[in-house]
Design a protein around this motif. Structure first.
Motif: not given
Length: 220
Positions: A58-74
């Motif tokens: 997985s690619t590690f991403v640091v964000t200040s946006a609101h997120i509902r879950k910590r893992t995504h598959k897109i």
């Protein structure tokens, strides 16, 4: 076109069949579009800068946006997210070119500072020690920049882990101890936050030494 989220689409290759979803060749611009404001960090940045040979799915991403879950598959790509509330710190992160797009990427010192505060961001405590050892052998590693990043992170645990590791594994790099200075905080933290509180208490660094680092291959 494939709809990734509302207002965001992925252009499929011309050779893709009608039922072939395909995948993006580069996850960084996809992450930048999906989770903005964000920067590529953690284990992904560590690998980019040559601090580790270990590859993560997985690619590690640091964000200040609101997120509902910590893992995504897109689009067959996996993303691991971590959220921080300091939007200005995210948006001020320098960007690099990825093809025709610019994507924010944590530098060597930011990656180390993030890992000291949150070892899981770089794959765990032992992997943190590995990438720190690699950073110390890079000519462009900047102690003053590391100090700036640590202070901006506002993590007392990061300073404590750094102090203990330097004294234990790299005593010849006492210059790193000057980074810590007045930034030690009250309270005791675990050297490896993933392990239970056990082992010996380091009163100097206010750390539960709950894992072994002496005698490892990192000692120089």
């Amino acid at each position: 076109l494939l709809r990734v989220k509302r207002g965001t689409y992925f252009i499929r290759p011309l050779e893709a069949g009608p039922h072939d979803k395909g995948s993006a060749p580069d996850p960084w611009p996809i992450a930048s579009a999906l989770f903005d404001p964000c920067y590529i960090g953690g284990w992904t940045a560590a690998h980019h800068w040559g601090l580790t040979d270990q590859l993560f799915r997985s690619t590690f991403v640091v964000t200040s946006a609101h997120i509902r879950k910590r893992t995504h598959k897109i689009l067959e790509l996996e993303f691991q997210l971590a959220r921080i509330h300091d939007r200005a710190r995210v948006t001020a992160t320098p960007a690099v070119w990825r093809g025709s797009q610019r994507v924010r990427l944590s530098g060597i010192e930011r990656t180390i500072a993030d890992g000291l505060a949150n070892p899981l961001w770089v794959g765990g405590f032992r992997h943190l020690v590995e990438i720190l050892n690699s950073a110390l052998n890079i000519d462009t590693f900047d102690v003053d920049r590391l100090s700036t990043e640590l202070i901006a992170n506002k993590s007392g645990a990061a300073f404590k882990r750094l102090g203990y590791l330097v004294e234990t594994l790299w005593p010849q790099r006492s210059d790193l101890l000057t980074v810590i200075g007045p930034h030690l905080t009250a309270g005791v933290v675990r050297l490896d936050p993933k392990l239970p509180k056990r082992g010996k208490l380091s009163k100097r660094w206010l750390l539960w030494v709950n894992t072994t680092v002496l005698g490892s291959d990192w000692s120089t």
